[in-house]
Scaffold this motif. Structure first.
Motif, short mmCIF file in Angstrom:
data_model
loop_
_atom_site.label_atom_id
_atom_site.label_comp_id
_atom_site.label_asym_id
_atom_site.label_seq_id
_atom_site.Cartn_x
_atom_site.Cartn_y
_atom_site.Cartn_z
N SER A 21 0.84 -1.20 0.00
CA SER A 21 0.00 0.00 0.00
C SER A 21 0.87 1.25 0.00
N CYS A 22 0.30 2.33 -0.50
CA CYS A 22 0.95 3.65 -0.45
C CYS A 22 0.09 4.63 0.34
N ALA A 23 -0.82 4.13 1.16
CA ALA A 23 -1.73 4.98 1.93
C ALA A 23 -0.94 5.93 2.83
N ARG A 24 -1.51 7.12 3.01
CA ARG A 24 -0.83 8.13 3.83
C ARG A 24 -1.24 8.10 5.29
N THR A 25 -2.46 7.63 5.57
CA THR A 25 -2.96 7.58 6.94
C THR A 25 -3.59 6.22 7.22
N TRP A 65 -6.74 7.03 13.69
CA TRP A 65 -7.38 7.30 12.40
C TRP A 65 -6.56 8.19 11.48
N LEU A 66 -6.05 9.30 11.99
CA LEU A 66 -5.34 10.27 11.15
C LEU A 66 -3.82 10.16 11.26
N HIS A 71 5.55 6.86 5.69
CA HIS A 71 6.97 6.55 5.73
C HIS A 71 7.24 5.19 6.37
N ALA A 72 6.19 4.47 6.71
CA ALA A 72 6.33 3.17 7.36
C ALA A 72 6.79 2.11 6.37
N GLU A 73 7.45 1.12 6.88
CA GLU A 73 7.85 -0.02 6.07
C GLU A 73 6.86 -1.18 6.23
#
Length: 90
Positions: A21-25, A65-66, A71-73
């Motif tokens: 995934s490339c999700a931001r939150t 939630w937010l 930047h997580a692996e």
């Protein structure tokens, strides 16, 4: 980032145990997972905590939630554990 899906939730994924995934939150990730695997998002919201790079960031998803995760692996949804007694008086 790599998103690990515990065995408990794989009934929603048809056995898939990991996705990218490339999700931001956390919220965006849950939405993405629910689109890929209908019903998984609701189950995760109700019954899990979330760990980012092996650190639990919240004991429930609502409080995370937010939280930024772009930047997580690795993300891991941790199923809630209930029951048991820590006292001999139970």
């Amino acid at each position: 980032m790599r998103v690990e899906i515990p065995t408990r939730f794989r009934m929603f994924t048809g056995g898939v145990g990991e996705v990218e995934s490339c999700a931001r939150t956390v919220r965006a990730l849950i939405s993405e997972l629910d689109t890929l695997f209908p019903g998984l998002g609701r189950e995760l919201r109700l019954t899990s905590a979330v760990a980012v790079d092996d650190d639990i960031i919240a004991d429930n998803l609502k409080s995370a939630w937010l939280q930024r995760i772009d930047h997580a692996e690795k993300i891991l949804f941790v199923p809630a554990v209930s029951g048991g007694c820590l006292s001999y008086d139970c």
